[in-house]
Design a protein around this motif. Structure first.
Motif, short mmCIF file in Angstrom:
data_model
loop_
_atom_site.label_atom_id
_atom_site.label_comp_id
_atom_site.label_asym_id
_atom_site.label_seq_id
_atom_site.Cartn_x
_atom_site.Cartn_y
_atom_site.Cartn_z
N GLY A 123 -0.87 -8.96 5.41
CA GLY A 123 -1.73 -9.68 6.35
C GLY A 123 -2.54 -8.78 7.24
O GLY A 123 -3.18 -9.24 8.19
N SER A 124 -2.55 -7.48 6.95
CA SER A 124 -3.25 -6.51 7.80
C SER A 124 -4.48 -5.95 7.10
O SER A 124 -4.52 -5.84 5.88
N THR A 125 -5.47 -5.58 7.90
CA THR A 125 -6.65 -4.89 7.39
C THR A 125 -6.61 -3.44 7.85
O THR A 125 -6.52 -3.16 9.05
N LEU A 126 -6.65 -2.54 6.90
CA LEU A 126 -6.65 -1.11 7.20
C LEU A 126 -8.04 -0.56 6.97
O LEU A 126 -8.71 -0.92 6.00
N HIS A 127 -8.47 0.32 7.88
CA HIS A 127 -9.75 1.00 7.73
C HIS A 127 -9.51 2.43 7.24
O HIS A 127 -8.39 2.95 7.35
N LYS A 128 -10.53 3.03 6.69
CA LYS A 128 -10.41 4.40 6.20
C LYS A 128 -9.91 5.32 7.32
O LYS A 128 -10.39 5.26 8.45
N ASP A 129 -8.94 6.13 7.00
CA ASP A 129 -8.33 7.12 7.90
C ASP A 129 -7.44 6.50 8.96
O ASP A 129 -7.00 7.21 9.88
N ASP A 130 -7.13 5.22 8.87
CA ASP A 130 -6.13 4.62 9.74
C ASP A 130 -4.75 5.15 9.36
O ASP A 130 -4.43 5.31 8.17
N TYR A 131 -3.92 5.42 10.36
CA TYR A 131 -2.52 5.71 10.13
C TYR A 131 -1.75 4.40 10.26
O TYR A 131 -2.07 3.56 11.12
N PHE A 132 -0.73 4.23 9.42
CA PHE A 132 0.05 3.00 9.52
C PHE A 132 1.51 3.27 9.19
O PHE A 132 1.84 4.11 8.36
N GLY A 133 2.39 2.55 9.89
CA GLY A 133 3.82 2.70 9.73
C GLY A 133 4.38 1.61 8.84
O GLY A 133 4.14 0.43 9.05
N LEU A 134 5.15 2.04 7.84
CA LEU A 134 5.65 1.12 6.83
C LEU A 134 7.14 1.37 6.61
O LEU A 134 7.52 2.38 6.02
N PRO A 135 8.00 0.45 7.07
CA PRO A 135 9.42 0.62 6.78
C PRO A 135 9.80 0.12 5.39
O PRO A 135 10.70 0.64 4.76
N ASP A 136 9.11 -0.89 4.93
CA ASP A 136 9.34 -1.43 3.59
C ASP A 136 8.03 -1.96 3.02
O ASP A 136 7.19 -1.19 2.58
N SER A 137 7.82 -3.27 3.11
CA SER A 137 6.56 -3.83 2.59
C SER A 137 5.71 -4.45 3.69
O SER A 137 4.69 -5.08 3.42
N THR A 138 6.11 -4.25 4.95
CA THR A 138 5.40 -4.83 6.09
C THR A 138 4.90 -3.72 7.01
O THR A 138 5.68 -2.85 7.40
N ILE A 139 3.64 -3.75 7.34
CA ILE A 139 3.10 -2.75 8.26
C ILE A 139 3.57 -3.06 9.68
O ILE A 139 3.38 -4.16 10.18
#
Length: 211
Positions: A123-139
């Motif tokens: 359900g999230s939109t990531l932009h180029k060069d965004d950092y994101f934390g992922l423990p499993d399949s959910t940001i």
């Protein structure tokens, strides 16, 4: 034992693990795994895939080989590490497998990635060069700033339950980022003991263990 990076391979060697299969962005095939296992002299092997996408290949390879094989279904490399809390050279293989499985989930894991392009992820939109934390399949959190993405991702965990955090970094550029944010982590979560280690993994910027 499957390893996603040079640093993890060195850690496994120091733990006394005899046979390590390293991989990069390309995962080993069933044929490659079968060939490696066939050339290992031991007749009974404990295999830790350390990656959900390698697990089925290990199972298929095991079916093709005339050896006793015990596969512990480790989903990531941190589960592989905590499994060794339950390993003892003085125990039989069967007892070690039981004890290692009991230790498999002793640590919570978090992976910090960097997006290569704009994309939808769940359900999230990531932009180029965004950092994101992922423990499993959910940001858990995303941000153009490494520090913000890391700390906001950690804040999604019940941090009061943890005393130790280990950060396994991808390369020297990521190490500089970790060194810069270390003070902010301790300010936000003062109970933590921080350990920073070289992982050398090819995908995640940082692999984080919480215990």
């Amino acid at each position: 034992m499957f390893s996603p990076g040079e640093g993890f391979s060195q850690i496994f060697k120091e733990l006394g693990i005899k046979h390590i299969i390293s991989y990069s962005n390309i995962l080993p095939s069933i044929g490659e795994i079968t060939d490696i296992i066939q050339h290992i002299p031991e007749s009974h092997l404990i295999i830790l895939p350390n990656n959900n996408n390698i697990l089925h290949s290990c199972m298929a390879a095991g079916d093709q080989i005339d050896k006793e094989i015990s596969i512990i279904p480790t989903a990531n490399v941190l589960q592989g590490l905590t499994c060794f809390y339950g390993y003892s050279e003085n125990e039989h293989v069967e007892a070690n497998v039981i004890n290692m499985k009991e230790c498999q989930n002793l640590a919570s894991s978090l992976f910090i990635f960097k997006s290569a392009d704009k994309r939808k992820f769940g359900g999230s939109t990531l932009h180029k060069d965004d950092y994101f934390g992922l423990p499993d399949s959910t940001i858990y959190a995303s941000d153009p700033d490494f520090d913000t993405a890391l700390i906001n991702s950690l804040a999604r965990f019940p941090m009061e339950e943890f005393c130790n955090i280990s950060l396994f970094y991808k390369n020297d550029a990521v190490l500089e980022k970790i060194n810069a944010v270390e003070g902010a982590i301790l300010e936000r979560f003062p109970q933590l003991e921080i350990e920073v280690l070289f992982g050398g993994q090819h995908q995640a910027e940082v692999i984080i263990s919480l215990e």
